[in-house]
Each structure stands twice: as structure tokens, then as C-alpha cells.
Design a protein around this motif. Sequence first.
Motif, PDB file in Angstrom:
ATOM      1  N   LYS A 194     -42.252 -35.837 -38.162  1.00 47.75           N
ATOM      2  CA  LYS A 194     -41.188 -35.557 -39.242  1.00 47.75           C
ATOM      3  C   LYS A 194     -40.035 -36.208 -38.670  1.00 47.75           C
ATOM      4  CE  LYS A 194     -42.943 -31.382 -41.629  1.00 47.75           C
ATOM      5  NZ  LYS A 194     -43.438 -32.243 -42.952  1.00 47.75           N
ATOM      6  N   GLY A 195     -39.423 -36.851 -39.525  1.00 46.33           N
ATOM      7  CA  GLY A 195     -38.194 -37.905 -39.160  1.00 46.33           C
ATOM      8  C   GLY A 195     -38.336 -38.995 -38.640  1.00 46.33           C
ATOM      9  N   TRP A 196     -39.654 -39.465 -38.047  1.00 50.21           N
ATOM     10  CA  TRP A 196     -39.806 -40.619 -37.491  1.00 50.21           C
ATOM     11  C   TRP A 196     -39.415 -41.835 -38.082  1.00 50.21           C
ATOM     12  CZ3 TRP A 196     -42.812 -44.856 -38.812  1.00 50.21           C
ATOM     13  CH2 TRP A 196     -42.826 -45.820 -37.609  1.00 50.21           C
ATOM     14  N   HIS A 200     -31.738 -35.824 -48.233  1.00 54.58           N
ATOM     15  CA  HIS A 200     -32.215 -34.639 -48.235  1.00 54.58           C
ATOM     16  C   HIS A 200     -33.961 -35.016 -48.372  1.00 54.58           C
ATOM     17  CE1 HIS A 200     -32.977 -30.293 -48.472  1.00 54.58           C
ATOM     18  NE2 HIS A 200     -33.622 -30.644 -49.682  1.00 54.58           N
ATOM     19  N   GLN A 201     -34.592 -34.254 -47.716  1.00 54.82           N
ATOM     20  CA  GLN A 201     -35.962 -34.024 -47.587  1.00 54.82           C
ATOM     21  C   GLN A 201     -36.580 -33.129 -48.599  1.00 54.82           C
ATOM     22  OE1 GLN A 201     -38.218 -36.458 -46.293  1.00 54.82           O
ATOM     23  NE2 GLN A 201     -36.332 -37.593 -45.241  1.00 54.82           N
ATOM     24  N   PHE A 202     -36.802 -33.424 -49.949  1.00 53.08           N
ATOM     25  CA  PHE A 202     -37.054 -32.495 -50.866  1.00 53.08           C
ATOM     26  C   PHE A 202     -38.493 -31.767 -50.671  1.00 53.08           C
ATOM     27  CE2 PHE A 202     -33.832 -34.558 -53.085  1.00 53.08           C
ATOM     28  CZ  PHE A 202     -32.989 -33.886 -53.975  1.00 53.08           C
ATOM     29  N   ASN A 203     -38.674 -30.377 -50.796  1.00 57.58           N
ATOM     30  CA  ASN A 203     -40.107 -30.007 -50.680  1.00 57.58           C
ATOM     31  C   ASN A 203     -40.713 -29.859 -52.353  1.00 57.58           C
ATOM     32  OD1 ASN A 203     -39.204 -27.397 -52.025  1.00 57.58           O
ATOM     33  ND2 ASN A 203     -38.648 -26.672 -49.932  1.00 57.58           N
ATOM     34  N   PHE A 204     -41.694 -29.511 -52.549  1.00 56.21           N
ATOM     35  CA  PHE A 204     -42.192 -29.826 -54.122  1.00 56.21           C
ATOM     36  C   PHE A 204     -41.444 -28.775 -54.823  1.00 56.21           C
ATOM     37  CE2 PHE A 204     -45.209 -26.193 -52.648  1.00 56.21           C
ATOM     38  CZ  PHE A 204     -45.478 -25.758 -53.875  1.00 56.21           C
ATOM     39  N   LYS A 205     -41.245 -27.617 -54.367  1.00 57.36           N
ATOM     40  CA  LYS A 205     -40.473 -26.692 -55.019  1.00 57.36           C
ATOM     41  C   LYS A 205     -38.962 -27.164 -55.652  1.00 57.36           C
ATOM     42  CE  LYS A 205     -42.783 -22.586 -53.540  1.00 57.36           C
ATOM     43  NZ  LYS A 205     -42.239 -21.182 -52.852  1.00 57.36           N
ATOM     44  N   GLU A 206     -38.466 -28.004 -54.722  1.00 60.58           N
ATOM     45  CA  GLU A 206     -37.189 -28.544 -55.075  1.00 60.58           C
ATOM     46  C   GLU A 206     -37.414 -29.738 -55.968  1.00 60.58           C
ATOM     47  OE1 GLU A 206     -35.045 -27.153 -50.808  1.00 60.58           O
ATOM     48  OE2 GLU A 206     -35.992 -29.130 -51.196  1.00 60.58           O
ATOM     49  N   ASP A 262     -40.889 -36.639 -45.515  1.00 58.98           N
ATOM     50  CA  ASP A 262     -41.516 -35.508 -44.907  1.00 58.98           C
ATOM     51  C   ASP A 262     -42.513 -34.740 -45.790  1.00 58.98           C
ATOM     52  OD1 ASP A 262     -39.898 -36.298 -42.621  1.00 58.98           O
ATOM     53  OD2 ASP A 262     -38.792 -34.509 -42.726  1.00 58.98           O
ATOM     54  N   ASN A 263     -41.978 -34.699 -46.848  1.00 56.04           N
ATOM     55  CA  ASN A 263     -43.171 -34.014 -47.792  1.00 56.04           C
ATOM     56  C   ASN A 263     -43.762 -34.926 -49.203  1.00 56.04           C
ATOM     57  OD1 ASN A 263     -42.791 -31.288 -46.802  1.00 56.04           O
ATOM     58  ND2 ASN A 263     -40.319 -31.623 -47.462  1.00 56.04           N
ATOM     59  N   ALA A 264     -43.896 -36.075 -48.694  1.00 49.75           N
ATOM     60  CA  ALA A 264     -44.239 -37.133 -49.547  1.00 49.75           C
ATOM     61  C   ALA A 264     -45.610 -37.056 -50.076  1.00 49.75           C
ATOM     62  CB  ALA A 264     -44.272 -38.513 -49.039  1.00 49.75           C
TER      63      ALA A 264
END
Length: 405
Positions: free
Chosen positions: A187-189, A208-214, A339-341
Motif C-alpha cells: 500500500k502506498g507504493w 485520501h484513500q477512500f474505503n468502500f464505505k466512504e 489502496d482500495n481500488a
Amino acid sequence: MLGYSRWLVLLAAFLAMALVSPFEYAWSSISPLIAEANHWALNQLGFIFTLFVLFQSGASFPTGILRDKYGPRLLTIIGGILAGVGIFSLTSDSFPILVLFYGILGSFGAGMIYSNAVNIGNKWFPDKRGLTTGLIAGAFSWGAIPFIFWIRNAANVSNYPWILSKIAIIAGVVIIVCGFILRDPPKGWKPSGWSADELGSLARPSEHQFNFKETIKTWQFWILYSAFFLISGAGLMTISKIVEYADSVGFIPAVGTAAAAGLALTNGLGRIVMGRVSDKLGREDAMTLSFVLMGFFLLISTGTSSSIIFLTCILLSLFFWGPLFSLFPAIMGHYYGEDNAASNYGVLYSAKMLGGLYGGYISATFMKNLGFKITFLIGGLMGMMAGLLILTLKFNPPIWNKENT
């Protein structure tokens, strides 16, 4: 870190994607043979295609969650086994077996492979997001081309099980081998020596790296979801019904064959071309242009009696339809991060289930009651509407703030 080039990972994703493409793009060539051999109605086979769309797209979100946590390797191997078994099941004369092993399990396996492969661009190539996602998404079209020609030129009601069994073995073995090559970066690479500042005006609107809930709490996501449904439904209808449409108009069989093979070539090419265009012009402009033109050419195709004009318009329409499968993953990574793509795109990709209901069962019902021409006109308008919806996001991308939590 990896032990081999990230381009080898891209190649493995490309090949895995190519080998599951017959599920969708060779279906219009396979299904008439199966229907004739088993004395099944075409709407029964339309039900199988609808199941494929539902379970292939439905696999994307759970696969994305697991992939973001554990990586793509084991999931791709399992998907390869399921996909191979699914294609082999088409040799059976039992409709329930086709429903279970092709429509459900095989299609779910195809969805696992699709989800793992298409997100390689977001994970490994933030510097070439549109181009690499387009290449991988294009494989989902191009991979079917040799199989379409094999089926259309050599298969008949007596020997198609032999041909499909060979396709099943090839697909299963190649995908499993590719699975051992696939993995994700930490993550973050970022690529060595590359900075997001190089993107200039095309940089992400939020770091920001959104997760699916966000992600699903932003209104922009639901605009994307609606557009995905509209454009996918229009194109899936065209793909699944194009051979029947050409036959119903009275065009010679070669027109149907050219359309079936040409759609795989042109919409695969469109994914790369428009993916690259989006890297230069921006995601929203490329998507609006592509989807409006898709609908426009589909509308024109319904008003001609010339087989040449019909074929040209259909192929151009599908050239501009195919990019949805490269541009939507790219814009999700652009808006919501890498990250959560896989899980974020998995949620969006579930809109294809609704598109599949239109492209399969609902459009078949429309064609029965309204005719091919009206149904294809509706599809053209759906494509244009999708493009106009995306335009609303150009000056209103999602920006992270604490209210998103």
C-alpha cells in the motif's frame, strides 16, 4: 520487491483476462448451436446469459474485498478452475447443469479473474492508469476473437462439444499459470522516481484513500453507478443480440460473423485508445465523448438497409462502448485512490448486474413485443444519457472531508 518487472504482471493479467472473454464475447456464436442441438428456445439461452452477467459482475465486490486484503494470486487460480469447468459444462445436454456450472459457478469464476486483472492498472501503474487499464480491459474483448472464428468456421451441432472442451482446457491451464505471477505492491507504493505532481491538472482531486464505505457515501459515486448501468445495458444488449438482429433484417450470414468478431476487435481497441485519451484529456471528458458517440452510432444503425453502413455503425458504436471497462476503473482510482481500488470498483461494477438484466432478459422481451429496431433505439438513448451524466462530475469531483466518515 517483486523479483520481476511490473510489466510481466501486466502481461499475466492480460492473458488471464483474454481467456475468460469467450464467456461474454463468443456467446452469440455459441448459443445458437447449443439451442439447436438441444431443442432449447433462444430465450432459455438468454436466461443463461443473464445469469452470466449477474454472477460475473456480482463476484467483483467480494473478490475486491479479499484481493485488497490478501492479493490476487489464489483468487485467480480458483477463478481459473471455475471458469474452465464452466466452459466445459456447455458440452452437456442438461439445462440445469448449464445453469449451475456455466451460469453460476463458471460466471462467478470469470468475475473473480476479471476483478483481479482489471485492477492491476490502478495498483501497479498510477503513472499510466488509463493506458494499462485499457490494455487489460481490451483483452476481455480480443481474447474471444480466435475462439469466435474457430466456432463460426468449424463448429456445428454435432462437433461443438469437442471444440468447447478444448477451449475449456486452454482457458483453465493458462489462467492458473497466470495466477502464480500476479501479486500486488505494498500500500502506498509508487513507481521509482515518479511523483503524482507530474500529472499536473490531471492529478487526483483528493489524496485520501477512500474505503468502500466512504466511497458509497459520496453522491458522485451514485452518478457513476447510474451511468454504468445505462451504458453497460445498452452494450450488453447489442453484444448478445447482434447476430439475431442481423439475421432478422435479412443480411447475409457473413454480416453476423463479421459483427460478432469485429465487436471483439473494435471495442477492445476502443478501451486502449480512449484509456490513453483519458490520460491526456481527463477521465470525464473522455467518458462523455465515448458514451455519447456510442449511443449516436447505435441510433444510426437502426435506420439503414445497407449491410455495410449497418456493420460500420455497429462496430463504431462498440468501439466507443468498450471504453467503459477501462474508463470506469480509471476514474474510480482517480477519485477514490489505489489502496482500495479493487473493492471500490467492485461496488461500482455491481451496476453491470442491472445492465445485464436489460441486456439479457428485458431486451429480449422488448424485442419480442416491440421489435429489434425500437429496442436498439432505446439502447442508443441509454448510451447518450450515460455520457451526459458523467459530464456533471467534471467540475464536482469527490473531495475528502470529515463528513465523509
